[in-house]
Motif scaffolding. Structure first.
Motif, PDB file in Angstrom:
ATOM      1  N   ARG A   1       0.858  -1.179   0.000  1.00  0.00           N
ATOM      2  CA  ARG A   1       0.000   0.000   0.000  1.00  0.00           C
ATOM      3  C   ARG A   1       0.893   1.228   0.000  1.00  0.00           C
ATOM      4  O   ARG A   1       1.584   1.511   0.987  1.00  0.00           O
ATOM      5  N   CYS A   2       0.866   1.934  -1.090  1.00  0.00           N
ATOM      6  CA  CYS A   2       1.705   3.133  -1.196  1.00  0.00           C
ATOM      7  C   CYS A   2       1.337   4.106  -0.083  1.00  0.00           C
ATOM      8  O   CYS A   2       0.154   4.330   0.204  1.00  0.00           O
ATOM      9  N   THR A   3       2.347   4.699   0.529  1.00  0.00           N
ATOM     10  CA  THR A   3       2.094   5.624   1.627  1.00  0.00           C
ATOM     11  C   THR A   3       1.570   6.973   1.143  1.00  0.00           C
ATOM     12  O   THR A   3       1.170   7.799   1.952  1.00  0.00           O
ATOM     13  N   HIS A   4       1.574   7.191  -0.183  1.00  0.00           N
ATOM     14  CA  HIS A   4       1.027   8.452  -0.689  1.00  0.00           C
ATOM     15  C   HIS A   4      -0.494   8.387  -0.820  1.00  0.00           C
ATOM     16  O   HIS A   4      -1.196   9.191  -0.240  1.00  0.00           O
ATOM     17  N   ASP A   5      -0.993   7.398  -1.592  1.00  0.00           N
ATOM     18  CA  ASP A   5      -2.441   7.353  -1.823  1.00  0.00           C
ATOM     19  C   ASP A   5      -2.941   5.916  -1.972  1.00  0.00           C
ATOM     20  O   ASP A   5      -3.903   5.668  -2.689  1.00  0.00           O
ATOM     21  N   GLU A   6      -2.236   4.979  -1.327  1.00  0.00           N
ATOM     22  CA  GLU A   6      -2.711   3.610  -1.132  1.00  0.00           C
ATOM     23  C   GLU A   6      -2.776   2.748  -2.383  1.00  0.00           C
ATOM     24  O   GLU A   6      -3.454   1.715  -2.393  1.00  0.00           O
ATOM     25  N   ALA A   7      -2.089   3.110  -3.454  1.00  0.00           N
ATOM     26  CA  ALA A   7      -2.056   2.234  -4.629  1.00  0.00           C
ATOM     27  C   ALA A   7      -1.319   0.945  -4.296  1.00  0.00           C
ATOM     28  O   ALA A   7      -0.473   0.904  -3.390  1.00  0.00           O
ATOM     29  N   SER A   8      -1.632  -0.102  -5.036  1.00  0.00           N
ATOM     30  CA  SER A   8      -0.929  -1.373  -4.872  1.00  0.00           C
ATOM     31  C   SER A   8       0.415  -1.298  -5.584  1.00  0.00           C
ATOM     32  O   SER A   8       0.488  -1.122  -6.801  1.00  0.00           O
TER      33      SER A   8
ATOM     34  N   PRO B   1       9.177  12.072  -4.892  1.00  0.00           N
ATOM     35  CA  PRO B   1       7.849  12.577  -4.584  1.00  0.00           C
ATOM     36  C   PRO B   1       6.827  12.011  -5.570  1.00  0.00           C
ATOM     37  O   PRO B   1       7.200  11.637  -6.685  1.00  0.00           O
ATOM     38  N   PRO B   2       5.581  11.953  -5.170  1.00  0.00           N
ATOM     39  CA  PRO B   2       4.982  12.532  -3.971  1.00  0.00           C
ATOM     40  C   PRO B   2       5.038  11.621  -2.742  1.00  0.00           C
ATOM     41  O   PRO B   2       4.230  11.812  -1.824  1.00  0.00           O
ATOM     42  N   CYS B   3       5.941  10.667  -2.697  1.00  0.00           N
ATOM     43  CA  CYS B   3       6.066   9.812  -1.511  1.00  0.00           C
ATOM     44  C   CYS B   3       7.050  10.442  -0.529  1.00  0.00           C
ATOM     45  O   CYS B   3       8.197  10.731  -0.896  1.00  0.00           O
ATOM     46  N   PHE B   4       6.586  10.637   0.691  1.00  0.00           N
ATOM     47  CA  PHE B   4       7.442  11.216   1.724  1.00  0.00           C
ATOM     48  C   PHE B   4       7.448  10.400   3.011  1.00  0.00           C
ATOM     49  O   PHE B   4       8.254  10.649   3.902  1.00  0.00           O
TER      50      PHE B   4
ATOM     51  N   PHE C   1       8.810   1.559  -7.843  1.00  0.00           N
ATOM     52  CA  PHE C   1       7.987   2.683  -8.283  1.00  0.00           C
ATOM     53  C   PHE C   1       6.506   2.364  -8.133  1.00  0.00           C
ATOM     54  O   PHE C   1       6.059   1.269  -8.460  1.00  0.00           O
ATOM     55  N   CYS C   2       5.777   3.356  -7.677  1.00  0.00           N
ATOM     56  CA  CYS C   2       4.332   3.238  -7.560  1.00  0.00           C
ATOM     57  C   CYS C   2       3.695   3.497  -8.931  1.00  0.00           C
ATOM     58  O   CYS C   2       4.108   4.416  -9.646  1.00  0.00           O
ATOM     59  N   PRO C   3       2.660   2.722  -9.276  1.00  0.00           N
ATOM     60  CA  PRO C   3       2.059   2.894 -10.603  1.00  0.00           C
ATOM     61  C   PRO C   3       1.173   4.130 -10.716  1.00  0.00           C
ATOM     62  O   PRO C   3       0.897   4.585 -11.814  1.00  0.00           O
ATOM     63  N   ARG C   4       0.723   4.673  -9.584  1.00  0.00           N
ATOM     64  CA  ARG C   4      -0.287   5.730  -9.669  1.00  0.00           C
ATOM     65  C   ARG C   4       0.301   7.104  -9.965  1.00  0.00           C
ATOM     66  O   ARG C   4      -0.157   7.796 -10.870  1.00  0.00           O
ATOM     67  N   HIS C   5       1.300   7.512  -9.219  1.00  0.00           N
ATOM     68  CA  HIS C   5       1.876   8.850  -9.432  1.00  0.00           C
ATOM     69  C   HIS C   5       3.389   8.819  -9.597  1.00  0.00           C
ATOM     70  O   HIS C   5       4.041   9.859  -9.518  1.00  0.00           O
ATOM     71  N   ARG C   6       3.937   7.611  -9.757  1.00  0.00           N
ATOM     72  CA  ARG C   6       5.377   7.440  -9.992  1.00  0.00           C
ATOM     73  C   ARG C   6       6.251   7.906  -8.830  1.00  0.00           C
ATOM     74  O   ARG C   6       7.413   8.280  -9.031  1.00  0.00           O
ATOM     75  N   GLY C   7       5.705   7.909  -7.626  1.00  0.00           N
ATOM     76  CA  GLY C   7       6.579   8.049  -6.473  1.00  0.00           C
ATOM     77  C   GLY C   7       7.386   6.764  -6.355  1.00  0.00           C
ATOM     78  O   GLY C   7       7.115   5.772  -7.045  1.00  0.00           O
ATOM     79  N   ALA C   8       8.395   6.769  -5.480  1.00  0.00           N
ATOM     80  CA  ALA C   8       9.233   5.573  -5.375  1.00  0.00           C
ATOM     81  C   ALA C   8       9.798   5.430  -3.969  1.00  0.00           C
ATOM     82  O   ALA C   8       9.854   6.390  -3.183  1.00  0.00           O
TER      83      ALA C   8
HETATM   84  S1  FES Z   1      -0.340   6.505  -4.730  1.00  0.00           S
HETATM   85 FE1  FES Z   1       1.742   5.980  -4.887  1.00  0.00          FE
HETATM   86  S2  FES Z   1       2.722   7.796  -5.596  1.00  0.00           S
HETATM   87 FE2  FES Z   1       0.645   8.327  -5.321  1.00  0.00          FE
END
Ligand code: FES
Length: 104
Positions: A43-50, A80-83, A62-69
């Motif tokens: 669960r991505c800490t930014h917006d919970e994407a898988s 960003p946007p992962c902090f 890398f997260c698929p939703r907003h390319r945070g890592a």
């Molecule tokens: S949900 Fe993962 S970068 Fe936004």
């Protein structure tokens, strides 16, 4: 609840994030990276994407939703946007099976 069998490592392709769901545990993502195995909350800490739908590039997941890592080594946010760090779990391979050392 230590040492929970997660998956036979022969089923893990290199750098292919794999989601694992087991009763009593949050969804997990496992990454085989060369000879190393990493286990995180899926669960991505930014917006919970898988993150199992994401990708591994170099030493980052890398997260698929907003390319945070996040860093594979320890789950720290690298782009960003992962902090907020990703929760990483201790795991080890015994006789070809990846075991989670579940701390709760
Ligand atoms: S949900 Fe993962 S970068 Fe936004």
């Amino acid at each position: 609840m230590p040492d929970i069998a997660l998956i036979n490592v022969a089923r893990l392709a290199d750098d292919a994030p794999t989601r694992i769901e087991l009763p009593g545990l949050p969804p997990l993502v496992v990454v085989r990276h060369g000879t190393l195995f990493h286990v995180f909350d899926d669960r991505c800490t930014h917006d919970e994407a898988s993150l199992a739908d994401g990708s591994v590039e170099g030493e980052e997941l890398f997260c698929p939703r907003h390319r945070g890592a996040f860093a594979l080594a320890d789950g720290r946010p690298t782009r960003p946007p992962c902090f907020v760090p990703l929760r990483r779990h201790a795991a080890r391979v015994i006789d070809g099976v990846l075991y989670l050392d579940w701390a709760g």
